[in-house]
Motif scaffolding. Structure first.
Motif, PDB file in Angstrom:
ATOM      1  N   LEU A  44      -0.505   5.000  -9.371  1.00  0.00           N
ATOM      2  CA  LEU A  44       0.611   5.821  -9.850  1.00  0.00           C
ATOM      3  C   LEU A  44       0.143   7.233 -10.175  1.00  0.00           C
ATOM      4  CD1 LEU A  44       2.437   3.236 -12.159  1.00  0.00           C
ATOM      5  CD2 LEU A  44       3.188   4.042  -9.916  1.00  0.00           C
ATOM      6  N   SER A  45      -1.055   7.358 -10.693  1.00  0.00           N
ATOM      7  CA  SER A  45      -1.614   8.691 -10.969  1.00  0.00           C
ATOM      8  C   SER A  45      -1.901   9.434  -9.671  1.00  0.00           C
ATOM      9  CB  SER A  45      -2.896   8.566 -11.803  1.00  0.00           C
ATOM     10  OG  SER A  45      -2.632   8.058 -13.079  1.00  0.00           O
ATOM     11  N   THR A  46      -2.465   8.722  -8.719  1.00  0.00           N
ATOM     12  CA  THR A  46      -2.826   9.342  -7.437  1.00  0.00           C
ATOM     13  C   THR A  46      -1.591   9.849  -6.697  1.00  0.00           C
ATOM     14  OG1 THR A  46      -4.769   7.908  -7.240  1.00  0.00           O
ATOM     15  CG2 THR A  46      -3.942   8.937  -5.206  1.00  0.00           C
ATOM     16  N   TYR A  47      -0.521   9.081  -6.733  1.00  0.00           N
ATOM     17  CA  TYR A  47       0.681   9.418  -5.963  1.00  0.00           C
ATOM     18  C   TYR A  47       1.823   9.938  -6.842  1.00  0.00           C
ATOM     19  CZ  TYR A  47      -1.625   7.056  -2.096  1.00  0.00           C
ATOM     20  OH  TYR A  47      -2.516   6.699  -1.109  1.00  0.00           O
ATOM     21  N   GLN A  48       1.461  10.536  -7.981  1.00  0.00           N
ATOM     22  CA  GLN A  48       2.506  11.005  -8.886  1.00  0.00           C
ATOM     23  C   GLN A  48       3.391  12.082  -8.256  1.00  0.00           C
ATOM     24  OE1 GLN A  48       1.212  13.024 -12.445  1.00  0.00           O
ATOM     25  NE2 GLN A  48      -0.710  13.679 -11.514  1.00  0.00           N
ATOM     26  N   ASP A  49       2.831  12.920  -7.395  1.00  0.00           N
ATOM     27  CA  ASP A  49       3.644  13.952  -6.750  1.00  0.00           C
ATOM     28  C   ASP A  49       4.720  13.330  -5.859  1.00  0.00           C
ATOM     29  OD1 ASP A  49       2.172  15.891  -7.998  1.00  0.00           O
ATOM     30  OD2 ASP A  49       0.918  16.363  -6.273  1.00  0.00           O
ATOM     31  N   ASN A  55      11.987  11.021  -7.144  1.00  0.00           N
ATOM     32  CA  ASN A  55      12.896  11.015  -8.287  1.00  0.00           C
ATOM     33  C   ASN A  55      13.772  12.261  -8.312  1.00  0.00           C
ATOM     34  OD1 ASN A  55      13.043  11.857 -11.556  1.00  0.00           O
ATOM     35  ND2 ASN A  55      13.683   9.777 -11.027  1.00  0.00           N
ATOM     36  N   ALA A  56      13.208  13.398  -7.906  1.00  0.00           N
ATOM     37  CA  ALA A  56      13.989  14.641  -7.875  1.00  0.00           C
ATOM     38  C   ALA A  56      15.172  14.511  -6.918  1.00  0.00           C
ATOM     39  CB  ALA A  56      13.092  15.806  -7.470  1.00  0.00           C
ATOM     40  N   ASP A  78       9.943  12.586 -15.007  1.00  0.00           N
ATOM     41  CA  ASP A  78       9.071  13.749 -14.853  1.00  0.00           C
ATOM     42  C   ASP A  78       7.630  13.338 -15.131  1.00  0.00           C
ATOM     43  OD1 ASP A  78       8.966  13.429 -17.599  1.00  0.00           O
ATOM     44  OD2 ASP A  78      10.257  15.162 -18.025  1.00  0.00           O
ATOM     45  N   GLN A  79       6.729  14.304 -15.118  1.00  0.00           N
ATOM     46  CA  GLN A  79       5.308  13.998 -15.284  1.00  0.00           C
ATOM     47  C   GLN A  79       5.023  13.358 -16.646  1.00  0.00           C
ATOM     48  OE1 GLN A  79       2.670  17.322 -14.763  1.00  0.00           O
ATOM     49  NE2 GLN A  79       0.906  16.022 -14.359  1.00  0.00           N
ATOM     50  N   ASN A 159      15.650   5.932  -4.406  1.00  0.00           N
ATOM     51  CA  ASN A 159      14.449   6.574  -3.867  1.00  0.00           C
ATOM     52  C   ASN A 159      13.254   6.384  -4.796  1.00  0.00           C
ATOM     53  OD1 ASN A 159      15.392   7.904  -1.374  1.00  0.00           O
ATOM     54  ND2 ASN A 159      16.706   9.067  -2.746  1.00  0.00           N
ATOM     55  N   SER A 160      13.511   6.543  -6.091  1.00  0.00           N
ATOM     56  CA  SER A 160      12.441   6.393  -7.080  1.00  0.00           C
ATOM     57  C   SER A 160      11.878   4.978  -7.053  1.00  0.00           C
ATOM     58  CB  SER A 160      12.963   6.709  -8.483  1.00  0.00           C
ATOM     59  OG  SER A 160      13.553   7.984  -8.541  1.00  0.00           O
TER      60      SER A 160
END
Length: 435
Positions: A44-49, A55-56, A78-79, A159-160
C-alpha cells in the motif's frame, strides 16, 4: 501492478474459493499471518500514488453525481488517511493472536480433559458504504483472525476498492496467505446473491443506515452483525465545567462530522443554558456549524433555526447540530433512550455520582463521561482497526475488532471413557478440576 484475476462465473463459485482459502488461512502460524499483513502494508505504501489517483476519480465522479457532502468526506482517501490505515495494519500485526487461545482447560475425570479454544468464524461478508479505507481495516482484521472475507463497497468507491484489492492480492501472492481469501464484489445485484450463500458465508456485516441493516437482516439466513445509524447525544449537566463542555462538544461535532460517532443532538440542563449556549453558538459558528434548537433554546439563541421532531431522529453526518434544553438529567436520559441508535452517548458533569448514574442507566454500546464521542473507535480503543461498530445488545458490541471475529470450539480428549460410567446408581463423580 499485475491485474486482478478474472472472477469465477458465479458468486457461489467465488464464495467456495473464499471458503477453501479461509481453511488454509486458519491453520497458518501467527508469524505467517503477520508477514502477510506486513506485505500488504508495504504494498500500500509502494502503490499509494496509484491508490490516491483511483480515489480522486471516485471523488470527482461523486461531485458530478451530486452525492451528499458527508458521503464525499467518507469517500476521500488522501495520503493522511491512507497512512493512518497502513499504521492500523501494522498495529493489528502487533496484537496478540486471537486464534488458539485456551479459554477453558478442565479435567472432567482422570485422563478426560476438556478444552475450549478460540477459532476463526470462517468467511465474512462485509457490505460497506463509501469509505475505501474500511476495506483496508476489514482485510487486515480478517487475515489476522484467520477468516476469509468477501467485500462489497459502495458503487461510488468502485475505482478505489478495485485498486486496493489489486494491490492486496499482489502482496498476498508473495506470502503464505492465499489471495482468494480476500474477494471483492462490484455490483449491487451481487448483494442479494451473497445473502443466499449461507453454505459458504458465516457472518454478514452491513455498514449503513438502519433501513439497510434491517433489509439485510430480513433477507438472509446468515447471522448478521448490525451496524446502523450513529445518532449520538451529549448531555451538558448543570454541574458541568462550561469551558470543558464547549471544547468537548465542538470536538464531538467538528473533528470529523461525517463519522458515525459524531454528536448529532446536544441536551443542555436548563439551569446553565443561558451561560453555555451563547458560548457554544459562538464556537460552533466559527466552525461552520448550523444549530437547530427547540423553543427553550431559541429563547436564548433566537437567531438559530427551529428544530422539528425529525431533527431528534436524524443522523446529519455534517455540520448541523440539534439542541434541546432539558429540565433534569432524568429528562436527558429519557430523551436519549427514546431517540438513541445505541451507538455512543456522553455526559459532561463534575458530579461523579450523577455521571455513574448516567453511565449505568443509558443503554448504548459506548457511554462516556467528560470526553468526546469521537473516541468510540476500534483504533482508539487499541483494537488496531475495526470491521464496524455494532449497536446490537448481543456481543460483540461497540467497535468490533479481532475478538469479535472468532468463535470457539470444545475439544475433549479421553482414553476410552464412556458416559455410562458417570450415570446410574453407581455413577462415578466427575472431578471438574480446572488445570
Amino acid at each position: 501492478m499485475v491485474a486482478l484475476e478474472t472472477t469465477p462465473n458465479s458468486l457461489s463459485s467465488l464464495a467456495q474459493q473464499t471458503q477453501n482459502a479461509a481453511k488454509q488461512l486458519a491453520i497458518l502460524s501467527t508469524q505467517q499471518r503477520n508477514e502477510a499483513l506486513s506485505a500488504i502494508a508495504q504494498a500500500l505504501s509502494t502503490y499509494q500514488d496509484d491508490i490516491i489517483t483511483a480515489n480522486a476519480k471516485d471523488c470527482e465522479q461523486a461531485k458530478i453525481d451530486g452525492i451528499p457532502e458527508a458521503l464525499q468526506a467518507r469517500l476521500k482517501l488522501d495520503q493522511n488517511k491512507l497512512q493512518s490505515a497502513i499504521a492500523g495494519i501494522e498495529d493489528v500485526a502487533k496484537l496478540p493472536d486471537p486464534i488458539g487461545t485456551t479459554q477453558i482447560n478442565r479435567e472432567l475425570d482422570k485422563g478426560l480433559i476438556l478444552k475450549r479454544l478460540t477459532c476463526p468464524l470462517g468467511v465474512l461478508g462485509v457490505i460497506f458504504e463509501a469509505r475505501p479505507d474500511a476495506l483496508i481495516q476489514i482485510t487486515s482484521l480478517a487475515i489476522k483472525s484467520g477468516n476469509g472475507v468477501i467485500l462489497k463497497g459502495g458503487k461510488e468507491a468502485l475505482n478505489s476498492c478495485q485498486t486496493l484489492t489489486q494491490v492486496i492480492h499482489n502482496a498476498l501472492a508473495e506470502t503464505d496467505v492465499p489471495p482468494e481469501a480476500v474477494q471483492l464484489l462490484t455490483t449491487r445485484a451481487e448483494i442479494q446473491e451473497l445473502l443466499a450463500l449461507d453454505q459458504y458465508v458465516d457472518l454478514i456485516i452491513p455498514r449503513g443506515s438502519n433501513s439497510f441493516v434491517r433489509y439485510i437482516q430480513e433477507n438472509t439466513n446468515i447471522p448478521v452483525l448490525g451496524h446502523a445509524d450513529g445518532i449520538c447525544h451529549i448531555y451538558i449537566d448543570q454541574e458541568a465545567d462550561l469551558n470543558k463542555a464547549v471544547t468537548l462538544t465542538v470536538d464531538s461535532k467538528t473533528q470529523y462530522p461525517a463519522a458515525c460517532n459524531a454528536v448529532e443532538t446536544l441536551l443542555v440542563h436548563q439551569a446553565i443554558a443561558k451561560d453555555v449556549l451563547p458560548l457554544l453558538e459562538k464556537a460552533m459558528t466559527e466552525k461552520g456549524v448550523t444549530l437547530r434548537g427547540d423553543q427553550a433554546t431559541r429563547q436564548i439563541l433566537p437567531q438559530i433555526e427551529e428544530a422539528t421532531a425529525t431533527d431528534w431522529e436524524t443522523e446529519y453526518g455534517g455540520l448541523i447540530l440539534a439542541v434541546k434544553v432539558v429540565e433534569s438529567a432524568a429528562s436527558a436520559i429519557a430523551h436519549i433512550q427514546t431517540y438513541s441508535s445505541k451507538h455512543t452517548e456522553a455526559i459532561i458533569t463534575e458530579n461523579s455520582n450523577l455521571a455513574q448514574t448516567f453511565l449505568h442507566q443509558v443503554d448504548a454500546a459506548g457511554v462516556f463521561h467528560n470526553c468526546s464521542t469521537r473516541f468510540s473507535d476500534g483504533f482508539r480503543y487499541g483494537f488496531g482497526a475495526e470491521v464496524g461498530i455494532s449497536t446490537q445488545k448481543m456481543p460483540p458490541r461497540g467497535p468490533v475488532g479481532l475478538e469479535g471475529l472468532v468463535t470457539y470450539k470444545y475439544q475433549l480428549t479421553g482414553d476410552g471413557h464412556i458416559a455410562a460410567t458417570y450415570s446410574g446408581e453407581n455413577a462415578k463423580p466427575f472431578t471438574h478440576k480446572d488445570l
